[in-house]
Every structure is written in C-alpha cells, then in structure tokens.
Design an enzyme around this catalytic site. Structure first.
Site, mmCIF file in Angstrom:
data_model
loop_
_atom_site.group_PDB
_atom_site.id
_atom_site.type_symbol
_atom_site.label_atom_id
_atom_site.label_comp_id
_atom_site.label_asym_id
_atom_site.label_seq_id
_atom_site.Cartn_x
_atom_site.Cartn_y
_atom_site.Cartn_z
ATOM 1 N N CYS A 1 0.816 -1.208 0.000
ATOM 2 C CA CYS A 1 0.000 0.000 0.000
ATOM 3 C C CYS A 1 0.850 1.258 0.000
ATOM 4 C CB CYS A 1 -0.929 -0.012 1.207
ATOM 5 S SG CYS A 1 -1.981 -1.442 1.162
ATOM 6 N N TYR B 1 22.055 -5.441 -3.015
ATOM 7 C CA TYR B 1 21.118 -4.504 -2.394
ATOM 8 C C TYR B 1 19.673 -4.865 -2.732
ATOM 9 C CZ TYR B 1 25.594 -2.286 -1.897
ATOM 10 O OH TYR B 1 26.912 -2.065 -1.607
HETATM 11 C C1 LIG Z 1 28.808 -0.121 0.593
HETATM 12 C C2 LIG Z 1 30.274 -0.092 0.742
HETATM 13 C C3 LIG Z 1 31.096 -0.789 -0.160
HETATM 14 C C4 LIG Z 1 30.572 -1.539 -1.337
HETATM 15 O O1 LIG Z 1 30.016 -0.732 -2.307
HETATM 16 P P1 LIG Z 1 29.637 -1.355 -3.723
HETATM 17 O O2 LIG Z 1 29.114 -0.214 -4.489
HETATM 18 O O3 LIG Z 1 28.597 -2.392 -3.501
HETATM 19 O O4 LIG Z 1 30.880 -1.931 -4.310
HETATM 20 C C5 LIG Z 1 32.452 -0.776 0.077
HETATM 21 N N1 LIG Z 1 32.987 -0.106 1.129
HETATM 22 C C6 LIG Z 1 32.232 0.583 2.008
HETATM 23 C C7 LIG Z 1 32.869 1.277 3.145
HETATM 24 C C8 LIG Z 1 30.848 0.616 1.831
HETATM 25 O O5 LIG Z 1 30.100 1.307 2.705
#
Ligand SMILES: *Cc1c(COP(=O)(O)O)cnc(C)c1O
Length: 403
Positions: free
Chosen positions: A327, A356
């Site tokens: 919703c 993700y």
């Molecule tokens: C989220 C994150 C990643 C990974 O990012 P991607 O875009 O999925 O490669 C690497 N290092 C840190 C510190 C993050 O917060």
C-alpha cells in the site's frame, strides 16, 4: 541457461536466485586485475549478506568489509579469516567496538576523531593495541546517484584531510592504537574512473606526508563502488581500475584493499515474480505482481532501473507499470515500459537483483521475505527459507496481554 520456470515452480515466488558461477567469474576478474600487486579483495557484505554467498566468496579467498558487528559475525560464521576482515561505519557502538577488538580482525576503519578516542579508551580497558585505519573523505564528486555518493564533504562519511592527519598523529602517540591503514570510498555504482583516480592521488599524497613523519601505513584501502550494467551503462574495466590506482602509489610499498560489493553480486542475481492481475485505470495500464518493494526496494528508493523480462510470453506489447501489492504508490518495479499482455501466473524475471536486493528487504505490510536459492554448476539449492507468518510474529506474540 537458467530455467526460471522450473525454479519458480519448485521454490514458489517471489524468489531470489543467485548464480554462484557468475560471482566466481566476477571475483576472479577483479583478482586477476590486481595480480601484479599485493591485494586483498574484501567483499562488502552488505550488498548480499546471505551466509552461503559470503561462504562462497570466502572459499575463493575473499576477505570481508563489514559495516556492523552483525556483519562481522556473519563473516566469521561464513569462514572468512579474521585477518581479512575490516570493519567500517560512521556510528559504531561501544559494544560493537569492543567485540570487534576482541575478535582480533584486521583493522577498524575510523570515521571521526571522536570515534578514535572511544576506540582508544576501549582498547585501553581491554589492555590491547587496536589496529586502525582512517576513512578520508577526499571531497570528490563521484558522479553517481546522490543517495549513493559518499566522498563529498556534504556526505556524512569519513573525515577531511586535516582531521585525518590529526587522528594519525594522535594514534601514533597512543599506546593502544596502531595506525595500519588508510581508507576512502567515494560512492557506489561508479562508472567513471577519473574520480577514483583523483581520490587515490589525494589519499596517496597523505600517505607520503605521514611517511615523512614516520607513520608507516601498510594498507591502502580504495573502497568499493565499481559500477555494473543494469541497463546500458558502460562500466569501468577492472584492469584500467587497478592500473589507475597502482599508478598513484609509486614509491609506496602497500597492500591494496578493495571492497567490491555490487560488482561481485549484482548481475549474479535474479528476482522472480508472478503476475497476479492486469488492470487499466483510464488510459493507464498496471500489471500487479506478487513481489513488492519490501522484497526489492531499489526502484522505489533510487528510481533504480532493473531490466524485466516476461518468461514464455512474447505477445504484442503496450506500455505498463509493473507494481507490487504493498500500500504505497512508490511500490513499483518499472514505469511505462513495454510488456506483453499477461495472463494470471505469468512469470517475470527482474535482472541484476543480486546486490542490495534481499538485504534491503523488510516485512512491511506483514509480508514474509522471499526464499533465496543458489545455482552452482547447474545445481540449485535453497540457501534461505521463505519467511512464514510464524516467523513474522515470533518476537511479539508472547507480549500480548491475556484477557
Ligand atoms: C557499501 C560499501 C562498499 C561496497 O560498495 P559497492 O558499491 O557495492 O561496491 C564498500 N565499502 C564501504 C565502506 C561501503 O560502505
């Protein structure tokens, strides 16, 4: 070829599927790009934290980049060696810091001066030396979606160069801190190399400045962020990426840490959902499917594009929105895209759903989260059960009043 119909039949929908062979290929490609140097690929667990996924990467030799103590525990449980685990994040609680130190992981990434002081205090109480690294915010525009940009001073992440210098000086003079690394991570879904190179130049200069005052760092952590193709994005070539980074490190003998998340998992993942109904509101065509924003939030959160295809339906197409049953008007997977007219139970594949996806899921609208399935060498296996109503109320039920 993955037989989506068979998998949907066997495990029901909505369903996440991860092709472990694709994850292996991506890992090996990046590993190969860094083969001429000392490098650790620390998988960013938050992109897909299923234990079997982490275990698969650990088997390949990956380390782990964690952003909560929960992720550190997952990494250890999945068999990642403690000397390849690092722990980042802007807000770590005392209990999390304590546990990370006691777990003896490779290092903790600090994101503020205040955090440095807390870590020092806790290390003192434990009577140990904490290995640390500082996350530098190089103030570089990564030219990605504002929600996933992290390397600008307007973002909450990391510290500016001067603060970083102060922190390293303090750490050097502390009996309970050992500065071993330096870190930056300027954003996610990066498709341009130049901002990464610029950031590396700035951070490498800081390493040299610190060297001049006898602070010798071992780990040059370049973060993650390598973009992938969801639609028609042209992505960074891993070899050019490693060359650009290594090019900034001349004269420095450091181990490179790289924290890929999306690069390893995004295109290994598929989300399967079935059509329930077609409906027309005046001119507008809606296709209502059994998956929703609580399963895959990226379209709602970032207006992210995911390629969606109908399985076994190549009828004539017309524009439609693909929407879930939750919703919220923000509950959609696609807007105004061409799709064939569907029958009840027709199957759709949402591509690039490995990063993700499940991890950002929730139980909103009291919807259990999907099952997750791995495919490896042609064999499929369940790696997470579908959540049931019993799971959803388990932590509440006993607290109801008895009348
Ligand atoms: C989220 C994150 C990643 C990974 O990012 P991607 O875009 O999925 O490669 C690497 N290092 C840190 C510190 C993050 O917060």
């Amino acid at each position: 070829m993955i037989n989506f119909s068979d998998l949907a039949e066997k495990y029901q929908t909505p369903l996440y599927i991860y092709d472990f062979d694709t994850i292996t290929q991506q890992y090996e490609m990046l590993k190969d790009a860094f083969k001429a140097s000392k490098a650790i690929l620390a998988y960013a667990i938050k992109s897909n934290s299923n234990l079997s996924v982490v275990q698969h990467l650990a088997k390949l030799g990956a380390g782990a980049d964690c952003v909560s103590i929960g992720e550190v525990r997952r990494a250890l449980l999945a068999g990642v060696p403690k000397y390849k685990i690092i722990y980042s994040g802007v807000g770590k609680q005392d209990t999390e810091i304590k546990e990370a130190l006691e777990s003896d992981i490779l290092f903790i990434n600090l994101e503020s001066h205040a955090e440095l002081e807390r870590v020092e205090m806790i290390a003192q109480e434990l009577n140990i030396v904490a290995r640390i690294s500082v996350r530098v915010n190089p103030n570089i525009d990564p030219k990605t979606h504002p929600y996933i940009s992290t390397g600008l001073h307007g973002n909450k992440f990391g510290v500016d160069l001067n603060t970083a210098k102060r922190m390293y000086l303090k750490a050097k003079n502390s009996e309970n801190l050992d500065p071993v690394g330096i870190h930056f991570h300027i954003g996610s879904q990066l498709t341009e190399l130049e901002p990464i190179r610029e950031a590396a130049v700035i951070v490498a200069d800081l390493v040299r400045t610190l060297q001049a005052i006898n602070i010798e760092l071992k780990f040059f952590d370049v973060g993650g962020g390598l973009g992938v193709t969801y639609d028609d994005e042209v992505t960074i070539d891993p070899k050019e990426y490693s060359q650009a980074i290594l090019g900034t490190l001349t004269g420095l003998d450091m181990t490179i840490m790289c924290e890929p998340g999306r690069f390893l998992t995004a295109n290994a993942g598929y989300f399967l959902t079935r059509v329930m109904y077609e409906k027309q509101n005046d001119e507008k065509r809606f296709v209502i499917v059994d998956g929703a924003m609580n399963d895959l939030l990226r379209p709602s959160l970032y207006s992210a594009y995911h390629k969606i295809e109908a399985v076994d339906n190549d009828g004539e197409t017309s524009p439609a929105d693909i929407v879930g049953p939750v919703c919220e008007s923000g509950d959609f997977f696609a807007k105004d895209r061409e799709f064939p007219i569907f029958k009840h139970n027709d199957l759709l594949v949402v591509y690039s759903a490995g990063a993700y996806g499940f991890g950002m899921g929730s139980n909103y609208n009291t919807r259990g989260r999907s099952a997750e399935v791995a495919i490896e060498a042609g064999e499929d296996r369940l790696i997470r059960k579908r959540e049931t109503f019993v799971d959803l109320v388990a932590l509440e039920k006993e607290y109801m009043k008895s009348y």
